[in-house]
Structures are given as structure tokens and as C-alpha cells.
Design a protein around this motif. Sequence first.
Motif, PDB file in Angstrom:
ATOM      1  N   ARG A  15       1.216  -4.619 -36.950  1.00 14.95           N
ATOM      2  CA  ARG A  15       0.648  -4.251 -38.230  1.00 14.95           C
ATOM      3  C   ARG A  15      -0.195  -3.052 -37.712  1.00 14.95           C
ATOM      4  O   ARG A  15      -1.175  -2.979 -36.720  1.00 14.95           O
ATOM      5  CB  ARG A  15      -0.166  -5.376 -38.625  1.00 14.95           C
ATOM      6  N   ILE A  16      -0.358  -1.887 -38.598  1.00 13.58           N
ATOM      7  CA  ILE A  16      -1.579  -0.971 -38.667  1.00 13.58           C
ATOM      8  C   ILE A  16      -2.361  -1.276 -39.577  1.00 13.58           C
ATOM      9  O   ILE A  16      -2.118  -1.436 -41.027  1.00 13.58           O
ATOM     10  CB  ILE A  16      -0.810   0.552 -38.746  1.00 13.58           C
ATOM     11  N   GLY A  17      -3.760  -1.415 -39.080  1.00 13.98           N
ATOM     12  CA  GLY A  17      -4.917  -1.940 -39.950  1.00 13.98           C
ATOM     13  C   GLY A  17      -5.513  -0.579 -40.812  1.00 13.98           C
ATOM     14  O   GLY A  17      -6.306  -0.948 -41.184  1.00 13.98           O
ATOM     15  N   MET A  18      -4.603   0.549 -40.685  1.00 19.11           N
ATOM     16  CA  MET A  18      -5.356   1.374 -41.465  1.00 19.11           C
ATOM     17  C   MET A  18      -4.147   1.929 -42.481  1.00 19.11           C
ATOM     18  O   MET A  18      -2.949   1.734 -42.384  1.00 19.11           O
ATOM     19  CB  MET A  18      -5.624   2.681 -40.702  1.00 19.11           C
ATOM     20  N   THR A  19      -4.621   2.452 -43.759  1.00 21.22           N
ATOM     21  CA  THR A  19      -3.405   2.940 -44.801  1.00 21.22           C
ATOM     22  C   THR A  19      -3.126   4.394 -44.408  1.00 21.22           C
ATOM     23  O   THR A  19      -3.988   5.169 -44.147  1.00 21.22           O
ATOM     24  CB  THR A  19      -4.277   2.721 -46.210  1.00 21.22           C
ATOM     25  N   GLY A  20      -1.761   4.343 -45.078  1.00 26.08           N
ATOM     26  CA  GLY A  20      -1.173   5.957 -45.209  1.00 26.08           C
ATOM     27  C   GLY A  20      -0.206   5.921 -44.181  1.00 26.08           C
ATOM     28  O   GLY A  20      -0.117   5.476 -42.923  1.00 26.08           O
ATOM     29  N   ARG A  21       0.630   6.844 -44.568  1.00 28.38           N
ATOM     30  CA  ARG A  21       1.950   7.199 -43.450  1.00 28.38           C
ATOM     31  C   ARG A  21       1.323   7.957 -42.363  1.00 28.38           C
ATOM     32  O   ARG A  21       1.867   7.648 -41.409  1.00 28.38           O
ATOM     33  CB  ARG A  21       2.777   8.224 -44.258  1.00 28.38           C
TER      34      ARG A  21
END
Length: 452
Positions: A276-282
Motif C-alpha cells: 500500500r502507498i500511504g499517500m494519495t495520487g498517481r
Amino acid sequence: MRPPLWTGVAIAAATGGRLSAPFEAEGVTFDSRELIGGELFVAMRGAAADGHAFVEAAAARGAAGFLVERPVPFPHVLVDDSFRALEQLGVAARARTPAKVIGVTGSVGKTGTKEALRLAFARIAPDATHWSVKSYNNHTGVPLSLARMPEGSRFAVFEMGMNHQGEIEALTAMVRPHVAVITWVANAHIENFDNEEGIARAKAEIFEGVEPGGHAVWPHDNRHADILSAAVAARGLKSLSFGWNEGADVRVLNARPDAEGTDLSVDVAGEELHCRIGMTGRHWVSNGLAVLAAVKAAGGDIAEAGLALAAMNGLPGRGLRLRVPVAGGHATVIDESYNANPASMAAALAVLRDTPAKRRLAILGAMRELGGESARYHANLATPIIDAGVVELALVGPEMAALGHDAASYLPDAETAIDWARAMLRDGDVLLVKGSNSVGLGKVVAALGGSR
């Protein structure tokens, strides 16, 4: 007992200087305000001030020794040029360590990727990971970061920035990375180049310093991928490209974004990883792929890297989310105030678009160093602003006039933007704050307060 970072004898040997009296230092700085006691203070002459004027203050704050161009009444190493001596100290630090060294550059995402790599390697070697702090990525910050590296480090991550051709080449020659990462190539600082291709070639200079047999990590989906790929091949480096598209060595298999981040399945050079990437955005998915590729190249554990990416929750000025009290409840501020260029501005507005909110607001500051195309780049913000669903917009800086947004509030400075934000924010709002660092929109975020 841990040995000192530097002894006066070792500093003199590294710099060719003359030692006045023995001393030991546990850190290195050229800013007397950073001293907590026990450091080497490097007195450098700058455009605005001469560090020698702060020697007395540094001694009072507990500096253990000094690197100076003229004798002082404290233990010191005397050299002809303090800046050159700092470079030599950095080179000596790099030469004495067995650490696996990772260098990071790019038009966007440098600091975030460096911090994610720091977290990843700190999970693998918590007491033996070194990294450049803040955005110490220029001709003074890189040698300082190198000079601060403990001899026993196992992993070290250094950020490298540039405004002109040749700057990365000089920095990478000092860092000598085993793994060199380019996060992305875009039109940041384009006023100093003929075109974006020139920026791509300048970024590719990082590959020139890679140790023999080392790795190059680069963005497969970038429009200048051919330039980067050719530079990798010319150096004979091991290549790890990353991206969303077929052909990338580190590639997204499946992505499930939500309001807090993105769940991913990734092919990491033949090894499947769910994380999981805990930051939003592509754009943060892209940064995460670069991190996984770099950890793989450095011989680290990509599962630990995945856990580190999940723990990312934003950096001040670079995506940190703050809960700000307002009448009747709270608003959310997305702090992207550190810097801006067309690519990062579009990415931040896309994050705002995808963030649940009663209303979406934005304070956008001018983008600097865009040269003759500045007006066009600012005018092109109209579409991502509309797509983000911004209902209240404040624009700061004269360059923003090119946007021509009829409903926007055109503000002269950050102080005025503070008043605007306080008057506008309501319960449930999400406010994006983004602009070039010189616009000073960090003051807006600081004034609004809030907590993570």
C-alpha cells in the motif's frame, strides 16, 4: 563505545589543513543555529554572510571544533578555502564507508522518494542508515550530507538537485552512488534550458557517477525515456525501469486507490509484491515504484520497503494533511507549499479532485523559473483547476494573471492569502496550498495551524 564521526586529525588529513589542537566531533554544520553541542562548525564565506563572524556564537553553543580560513582561539583545522574543504571532507566520508549508496534526482518527487527510501532502509538497518536531511541537495547540501555520514553506515540515501547543465555531474562525482534514481523528468527550471530534452540530459548526468556494476532506476513511462535509456546503456549500467506500462521492469499489475492512498500489486523485476502507498495520487504510485526498484537494486528487502511506503503520511510542504479548526467543525489543508512546477501542480490538483470534501478550495502561488513559456504554463492550469472542482480560488503572484480566471481572487502576497483562507474556510472544506517556495505559501499553512 561508538567512535566519533570525525577527529581533528582525520579532518586535517582529508582537507590538507593544519590542526591547532586535538578534538572530536559528533556532527558537522555550517549553520550556527543548528548546533546542539559537539559538532564541527565549518566557517564558510557566502554571498550574504561570512561564517567566521559566527565562530564565537558557535563556540558558545558547544561546537567541538572549527574548519576555518583564519586562526581562531578554539580547536580548529586551518585551510585555504572552507567550502573546498567541506567538499573534501564529504569525499573522504564517501571513501571510508562500505555503505550501499543511493542517489536520487528528478524534476518532481525527489524529496518524497528520498524520504520513502530512508524509511525503507531504516526498517532494514535501523542503526546504520544515513540520509540527507530536508532538501540538502545542492552544491553545499550534498557535501555536508556526505560529511555527516557515519563510517559504519550500511545504507545511505542522497538527494541531488540542479538548475543548470553540469550540476548533477559534479554532485554525482562526489556521491558515487551504487544505485542512481531519476523520479521523473518535467519542465522544472526550464528557463535555464533550451527545451525539456535538455533537462532530461541534465538529469541523466546522475548515471555518470554510478559505481561500476551499479544500477540505474528510471521512469519507463516518461516522454524522455529514450534519452534516459540511452544514457543508461552508454554507461553500461544495470537497468531497472519503473512505470505502469508494459515493458517496465517494475510495473503496476493492479491499483485500487481510495481517499487515503492506493493498494497495489506490483511486479518487481519478476517478484510479485502486494503493498500500500500511504499517500494519495498517481504520482505517489510512481514514486513508490521507484522506491521498490531502488531497494531491489540495493539488495534490500522489498517487503520491508512496502511496509515503509504504507507508513508514509506526508511531509511538511509536500503533501502533509492537516486538520484545521474552523467555525462549526474542521477543514482539511493539503500542504504542498514547498515548491511548484507545471507537472507537480497538475498532480496536486488531481489529488484535490480525488479527495472527498463538501467544498474544494485552492490557494495557488506562481510557478517560477519557467522562462519565456511562463505565461502559457500558468494559463494551462485552467483545465486541472476545473477538473479538481475548485469552488473558491486564490492566486498569488503576478505570473498568475496569465491564468485569467474570472472568479479567482488575485492576491499580492502570502499574508493576504492568510486572511483569505481564514475568511473562506468552513466545516468539511478541503484546501490545497501550493506554489513555488519563493512565494512563501508555507506561511499560510503555519498561520492556519492544525494537526495531523
